[in-house]
Design an enzyme around this catalytic site. Structure first.
Site, PDB file in Angstrom:
ATOM      1  N   TYR A   1      58.052  21.156  53.367  1.00  0.00           N
ATOM      2  CA  TYR A   1      58.783  21.501  54.584  1.00  0.00           C
ATOM      3  C   TYR A   1      59.873  20.501  54.954  1.00  0.00           C
ATOM      4  CZ  TYR A   1      55.085  24.892  54.746  1.00  0.00           C
ATOM      5  OH  TYR A   1      54.246  25.914  54.404  1.00  0.00           O
TER       6      TYR A   1
ATOM      7  N   LYS B   1      41.506  48.640  51.292  1.00  0.00           N
ATOM      8  CA  LYS B   1      40.514  47.773  50.645  1.00  0.00           C
ATOM      9  C   LYS B   1      39.288  48.564  50.206  1.00  0.00           C
ATOM     10  CE  LYS B   1      39.983  44.702  54.100  1.00  0.00           C
ATOM     11  NZ  LYS B   1      39.475  43.510  54.817  1.00  0.00           N
TER      12      LYS B   1
ATOM     13  N   LYS C   1      36.759  47.981  46.807  1.00  0.00           N
ATOM     14  CA  LYS C   1      35.392  47.587  47.174  1.00  0.00           C
ATOM     15  C   LYS C   1      34.389  48.584  46.587  1.00  0.00           C
ATOM     16  CE  LYS C   1      35.968  45.339  51.689  1.00  0.00           C
ATOM     17  NZ  LYS C   1      35.682  45.490  53.114  1.00  0.00           N
ATOM     18  N   SER C   2      34.745  49.884  46.665  1.00  0.00           N
ATOM     19  CA  SER C   2      33.819  50.907  46.155  1.00  0.00           C
ATOM     20  C   SER C   2      33.638  50.761  44.639  1.00  0.00           C
ATOM     21  CB  SER C   2      34.331  52.315  46.499  1.00  0.00           C
ATOM     22  OG  SER C   2      35.443  52.617  45.676  1.00  0.00           O
TER      23      SER C   2
ATOM     24  N   LYS D   1      33.463  47.858  43.302  1.00  0.00           N
ATOM     25  CA  LYS D   1      32.889  46.502  43.179  1.00  0.00           C
ATOM     26  C   LYS D   1      33.912  45.488  42.661  1.00  0.00           C
ATOM     27  CE  LYS D   1      28.043  47.655  43.153  1.00  0.00           C
ATOM     28  NZ  LYS D   1      28.333  48.807  43.990  1.00  0.00           N
ATOM     29  N   LEU D   2      35.142  45.671  43.118  1.00  0.00           N
ATOM     30  CA  LEU D   2      36.214  44.736  42.734  1.00  0.00           C
ATOM     31  C   LEU D   2      36.764  44.056  43.980  1.00  0.00           C
ATOM     32  CD1 LEU D   2      38.209  47.010  40.248  1.00  0.00           C
ATOM     33  CD2 LEU D   2      36.806  45.012  39.642  1.00  0.00           C
TER      34      LEU D   2
ATOM     35  N   TYR E   1      52.924  33.151  42.405  1.00  0.00           N
ATOM     36  CA  TYR E   1      52.273  32.288  43.394  1.00  0.00           C
ATOM     37  C   TYR E   1      51.479  33.160  44.351  1.00  0.00           C
ATOM     38  CZ  TYR E   1      52.043  28.855  47.290  1.00  0.00           C
ATOM     39  OH  TYR E   1      51.627  27.991  48.273  1.00  0.00           O
TER      40      TYR E   1
ATOM     41  N   SER F   1      43.854  29.286  50.624  1.00  0.00           N
ATOM     42  CA  SER F   1      43.619  28.454  51.798  1.00  0.00           C
ATOM     43  C   SER F   1      42.745  27.249  51.448  1.00  0.00           C
ATOM     44  CB  SER F   1      42.918  29.291  52.872  1.00  0.00           C
ATOM     45  OG  SER F   1      42.565  28.449  53.936  1.00  0.00           O
TER      46      SER F   1
ATOM     47  N   SER G   1      51.435  36.343  49.416  1.00  0.00           N
ATOM     48  CA  SER G   1      50.449  35.815  50.340  1.00  0.00           C
ATOM     49  C   SER G   1      49.741  36.976  51.025  1.00  0.00           C
ATOM     50  CB  SER G   1      51.174  34.960  51.375  1.00  0.00           C
ATOM     51  OG  SER G   1      50.255  34.314  52.184  1.00  0.00           O
ATOM     52  N   GLN G   2      48.421  36.846  51.086  1.00  0.00           N
ATOM     53  CA  GLN G   2      47.673  37.852  51.839  1.00  0.00           C
ATOM     54  C   GLN G   2      47.450  37.324  53.251  1.00  0.00           C
ATOM     55  OE1 GLN G   2      43.284  39.378  52.713  1.00  0.00           O
ATOM     56  NE2 GLN G   2      43.615  39.213  50.518  1.00  0.00           N
TER      57      GLN G   2
HETATM   58  N1  COA Z   1      32.879  44.173  45.557  1.00  0.00           N
HETATM   59  C1  COA Z   1      32.914  44.654  46.814  1.00  0.00           C
HETATM   60  N2  COA Z   1      33.553  44.028  47.846  1.00  0.00           N
HETATM   61  C2  COA Z   1      34.180  42.880  47.573  1.00  0.00           C
HETATM   62  C3  COA Z   1      34.197  42.317  46.276  1.00  0.00           C
HETATM   63  C4  COA Z   1      33.496  43.013  45.248  1.00  0.00           C
HETATM   64  N3  COA Z   1      33.457  42.557  43.994  1.00  0.00           N
HETATM   65  N4  COA Z   1      34.885  41.178  46.321  1.00  0.00           N
HETATM   66  C5  COA Z   1      35.299  41.021  47.579  1.00  0.00           C
HETATM   67  N5  COA Z   1      34.864  42.033  48.349  1.00  0.00           N
HETATM   68  C6  COA Z   1      35.062  42.226  49.796  1.00  0.00           C
HETATM   69  C7  COA Z   1      34.809  40.944  50.572  1.00  0.00           C
HETATM   70  O1  COA Z   1      33.455  40.825  50.902  1.00  0.00           O
HETATM   71  C8  COA Z   1      35.703  41.140  51.783  1.00  0.00           C
HETATM   72  O2  COA Z   1      35.055  41.997  52.677  1.00  0.00           O
HETATM   73  P1  COA Z   1      35.569  42.229  54.210  1.00  0.00           P
HETATM   74  O3  COA Z   1      36.723  43.160  54.160  1.00  0.00           O
HETATM   75  O4  COA Z   1      34.389  42.847  54.844  1.00  0.00           O
HETATM   76  O5  COA Z   1      35.886  40.874  54.721  1.00  0.00           O
HETATM   77  C9  COA Z   1      36.878  41.882  51.233  1.00  0.00           C
HETATM   78  O6  COA Z   1      36.426  42.522  50.046  1.00  0.00           O
HETATM   79  C10 COA Z   1      38.063  40.997  50.922  1.00  0.00           C
HETATM   80  O7  COA Z   1      37.777  40.096  49.884  1.00  0.00           O
HETATM   81  P2  COA Z   1      38.873  39.707  48.800  1.00  0.00           P
HETATM   82  O8  COA Z   1      39.838  40.802  48.650  1.00  0.00           O
HETATM   83  O9  COA Z   1      38.171  39.255  47.566  1.00  0.00           O
HETATM   84  O10 COA Z   1      39.695  38.549  49.446  1.00  0.00           O
HETATM   85  P3  COA Z   1      39.324  37.338  50.353  1.00  0.00           P
HETATM   86  O11 COA Z   1      39.163  37.805  51.744  1.00  0.00           O
HETATM   87  O12 COA Z   1      38.225  36.580  49.732  1.00  0.00           O
HETATM   88  O13 COA Z   1      40.678  36.531  50.272  1.00  0.00           O
HETATM   89  C11 COA Z   1      42.289  34.991  49.478  1.00  0.00           C
HETATM   90  C12 COA Z   1      41.171  35.948  49.088  1.00  0.00           C
HETATM   91  C13 COA Z   1      42.783  34.290  48.252  1.00  0.00           C
HETATM   92  C14 COA Z   1      43.420  35.779  50.103  1.00  0.00           C
HETATM   93  C15 COA Z   1      41.709  33.982  50.500  1.00  0.00           C
HETATM   94  O14 COA Z   1      40.659  33.252  49.901  1.00  0.00           O
HETATM   95  C16 COA Z   1      42.692  32.952  50.956  1.00  0.00           C
HETATM   96  O15 COA Z   1      42.736  31.835  50.454  1.00  0.00           O
HETATM   97  N6  COA Z   1      43.529  33.310  51.939  1.00  0.00           N
HETATM   98  C17 COA Z   1      44.529  32.421  52.475  1.00  0.00           C
HETATM   99  C18 COA Z   1      45.674  33.206  52.791  1.00  0.00           C
HETATM  100  C19 COA Z   1      46.624  32.459  53.664  1.00  0.00           C
HETATM  101  O16 COA Z   1      46.383  31.383  54.181  1.00  0.00           O
HETATM  102  N7  COA Z   1      47.760  33.126  53.859  1.00  0.00           N
HETATM  103  C20 COA Z   1      48.785  32.673  54.703  1.00  0.00           C
HETATM  104  C21 COA Z   1      49.567  31.589  54.148  1.00  0.00           C
HETATM  105  S1  COA Z   1      50.745  31.078  55.290  1.00  0.00           S
HETATM  106  C1  HC5 Z   2      53.085  35.673  58.778  1.00  0.00           C
HETATM  107  C2  HC5 Z   2      52.457  35.167  57.581  1.00  0.00           C
HETATM  108  C3  HC5 Z   2      53.375  34.678  56.568  1.00  0.00           C
HETATM  109  C4  HC5 Z   2      52.713  33.996  55.429  1.00  0.00           C
HETATM  110  C5  HC5 Z   2      53.468  32.815  54.998  1.00  0.00           C
HETATM  111  C6  HC5 Z   2      52.971  32.204  53.730  1.00  0.00           C
HETATM  112  O1  HC5 Z   2      52.195  32.749  53.019  1.00  0.00           O
HETATM  113  O2  HC5 Z   2      53.497  31.030  53.403  1.00  0.00           O
HETATM  114  C7  HC5 Z   2      53.085  30.389  52.197  1.00  0.00           C
HETATM  115  C8  HC5 Z   2      52.461  29.068  52.570  1.00  0.00           C
HETATM  116  C9  HC5 Z   2      51.789  28.354  51.477  1.00  0.00           C
HETATM  117  O3  HC5 Z   2      51.637  27.140  51.556  1.00  0.00           O
HETATM  118  O4  HC5 Z   2      51.369  28.985  50.513  1.00  0.00           O
HETATM  119  C10 HC5 Z   2      54.306  30.156  51.347  1.00  0.00           C
HETATM  120  N1  HC5 Z   2      54.920  31.350  50.730  1.00  0.00           N
HETATM  121  C11 HC5 Z   2      55.618  32.161  51.712  1.00  0.00           C
HETATM  122  C12 HC5 Z   2      55.896  30.858  49.774  1.00  0.00           C
HETATM  123  C13 HC5 Z   2      53.949  32.186  50.008  1.00  0.00           C
END
Ligand code: COA
Ligand code: HC5
Length: 628
Positions: free
Chosen positions: A108, A421, A425-426, A428-429, A454, A458, A556-557
């Protein structure tokens, strides 16, 4: 509760975040109740990172390039790898988080391009149902009330600790969102933060209308928040006081950071202007009441709204009605179009979305519960004296630059409503890994090659944790993409390749969020070398390192309860930015690219993602899952 005390240094302030006085009692808020017991970010084993690194670059390299990179890695493993590793481990022992300050600087504060589009994401809220100015201002007032309601939970530390699965997460980012601001600097920016338990925490908003900025007190004489009706009256007054557009000084904040820093220095030379700048920096956040909205073709309304949030539409629209250094800017536009833009230095998306979800819940309730606050003062317009002719020239230049940037942004919102989703999920992914594979296939279909990808992981399971990289492109994702394009393969075989690729990705995710990712570790090894006056290691100069860090897809999710659409710009000129909000029965994507790159086109990528999502469902439904 014990004598918990976390000291965390931010650049200009240090804050004692755990102790605060509430109703005469020493109070340790539940928001930080587990803060001290959160684990420290580990330094992964060197050998493990190097092995993973080689695996991750394999799909991006030719055989010959790969052999060369293997040698580079072997050399690094002997020297200077172990020395750097040991220096890094020492740093990790001393610091609360060995990475966090480095990350703030590298990602940043040292970044010199405009924060607009390149750093600051936009969020579009579901469309609201007002159509005139009165409705716009009434909604703004309610939004502010909802925000103040949330702020009370931050201030009193009563927010529940967030969890990822069973793991509690670091809550520090919440403490910085409603009190911070980035400050431009000539080589490096800085930021200020006035957290709730410091002297004089922010108690006002800055409202932007017609490019003018107003000081709006949030609380009356007895520290009671203004009621929604009072806020509405104050906003009406502001609008009345700013009927004609002002000099677009806010555009300076959309500039290249070095340029903005030069103008900033000139602005500081005037006492009144300096006070105005300080008022903006010390505010809770900005509230931007936008005026104009470009016409949208049918079906394009959401993409137009997303542009308003990402860059404001250019100098003719709302780009000057912003102060892009401010951590949070709520934007309330015409005809129900609203959302926010946020400066990314201090916080990731999830805490921002938590605020958004709260505000939207609050705004959805019809009853008015707030009571009027006594002793309110009229809002005050902030004055900026542009004493130096250079400042006017710089603003003119900023007009040209923002207009070029806006022209360059190719942004589209895509709501995939066939399934959400629920389908992966159905099967098992993991839905997230499944979507990442859809991006891999979408790219491969268009370009017949894989690319460095990328995804944000978290690191908030650790004290002061931010993010690491999930390298979504793998040998398994490449095999899957190739397999899907091969008409001779059966659905069964394709489904197997998909499951294998998803499993590989899910495994990477699990490791990355445990602090066993590779990108931040490799960054740390480079920075510790520089800190010790050593040269940049050959590993970091190798083409495999730059190629695998050139993210043609940056993703990014960010899940939200409400139908929010999230957007950010690509991180390379020839790349895509993809932010997605997976909901149970639909997935909302914000996809960006740059027009100056002839090879990329957001619509094209969206169409390819859509096709991938259809095809992936078809192959899974047309196959039997192996019992193994
Ligand atoms: N079978 C059935 N369900 C499953 C499954 C499987 N094999 N694997 C996962 N699921 C379910 C989970 O239990 C979860 O259920 P919910 O909807 O009830 O919560 C859902 O599916 C989502 O899981 P998944 O898709 O695997 O993702 P996650 O929530 O674990 O997220 C990341 C993965 C990488 C996005 C997350 O760990 C992360 O790091 N997020 C940070 C994102 C972030 O900070 N973004 C902003 C940046 S600025
Ligand atoms: C409103 C949510 C926007 C998400 C922003 C985000 O994912 O920023 C990332 C932060 C990081 O450290 O991974 C960077 N990115 C935009 C380049 C994915």
């Amino acid at each position: 509760m014990g004598n918990v005390c976390v000291k965390h240094k931010v650049h200009r302030v240090s804050c004692n975040l755990q102790r605060m006085q509430t109703d005469g009692k020493l109070f340790v808020g539940r928001m930080f109740s587990v803060q001290d017991s959160l684990p420290k970010l580990p330094v992964p084993p060197l050998e493990q990172t190097l092995q993973k690194y080689l695996r991750s670059v394999r799909p991006l390299l030719t055989d010959e390039e790969y052999v060369n990179t293997q040698k580079v890695v072997e050399d690094f493993k002997r020297d200077p790898g172990p020395k750097l590793q040991s220096l890094l481990e020492k740093r990790a022992q001393k610091e609360t988080n060995w990475l966090s300050d480095w990350w703030t600087n590298t990602a940043y504060l040292e970044f010199r391009q405009p924060v607009t589009v390149n750093v600051s994401p936009g969020v579009v809220f579901p469309k609201q149902n007002y159509t005139d100015k009165e409705g716009q201002l009434r909604f703004t007032a309610k939004l502010i009330s909802g925000l103040l309601d949330y702020k009370t939970m931050i201030d009193k530390q009563t927010l529940p600790v967030e969890k990822m699965g069973k793991q509690p997460l670091c809550m520090m980012q919440y403490y910085k969102i409603l009190c911070g601001c980035r400050i431009p600097g000539k080589k490096k920016d800085s930021w200020v933060c006035y957290p709730p338990d410091e002297a004089n925490p922010p108690k006002h908003f800055v409202v932007a209308h017609n490019n003018a900025f107003f000081f709006l007190e949030a609380y009356g004489s007895n520290n009671q928040a203004l009621s929604t009706d009072q806020l509405y009256e104050q906003l009406k007054y502001i609008v009345y006081q700013s009927k004609a557009p002002e000099v677009p000084i806010g555009l300076l904040t959309t500039e290249n950071r070095n340029k903005w820093a030069k103008s900033y220095e000139l602005l500081l030379k005037d006492k009144e202007t300096k006070t105005s700048l300080s008022i903006i920096q010390r505010s809770i956040c900005l509230i931007c009441i936008d005026n104009k909205l470009p016409d949208s073709a049918p079906g394009e309304e959401e993409s137009t709204a997303a542009k308003m949030m990402l860059h404001g539409g250019g100098s003719q629209f709302n780009s000057a009605n912003r102060w892009c250094d401010k951590t949070l800017q709520f934007i309330v536009g015409k005809n129900g179009v609203c959302g926010l833009n946020y400066e990314h230095t201090t916080a990731e998306g999830p805490p921002i979305i938590s605020i958004v979800d709260h505000i939207l819940d609050y705004c959805g309730k019809n009853e008015e519960t707030s009571t009027p606050s006594p002793g309110i003062k009229a809002p005050r317009k902030l004055n900026f004296n542009l004493k130096f002719p250079e400042l006017k020239e710089n603003i003119e230049e900023a007009v040209d630059n923002i207009d070029s940037l806006v022209k360059d942004v190719d942004l589209n919102v895509f709501k995939f409503t066939e399934y959400g989703k629920n389908f992966p999920k159905s099967q098992k992914l993991s839905p997230d890994s499944y979507l990442q594979m859809a991006f891999q296939l979408a790219y491969y279909r268009l370009y017949s090659k894989p690319c460095a990808t990328y995804e944000t992981a978290s690191l908030r399971q650790f004290q002061l944790g931010r993010t690491d990289t999930i390298r979504s492109c793998s040998m398994e994702s490449l095999e899957f993409s190739k397999g899907m394009m091969d008409s001779t393969l059966s659905k069964q075989k394709k489904a197997e390749l998909l499951r294998k690729a998803v499993a590989e990705h899910k495994n990477y995710v699990a490791e990355a969020i445990k602090g066993q990712g590779i990108d931040r570790h490799l960054l740390g090894l480079k920075l510790i070398a520089l800190q010790n006056n050593m040269k940049v290691p050959a590993l970091h100069m190798d083409m495999a390192y730059s190629l695998s860090s050139h993210h043609n897809i940056s993703t990014s999710q960010v899940p939200a309860k409400h139908e929010a659409c999230l957007v950010f710009g690509p991180t390379v000129p020839d790349g895509y930015g993809v932010c997605y909000n997976p909901q149970e029965k639909q997935i909302i994507f914000g996809v960006s690219a740059f027009n100056c790159c002839p090879e990329t086109e957001s619509r094209k990528f969206i169409d390819s993602i859509r096709q991938s999502l259809y095809e992936m469902k078809t192959v899974l439904e047309g196959s039997v899952q192996s019992k193994l």
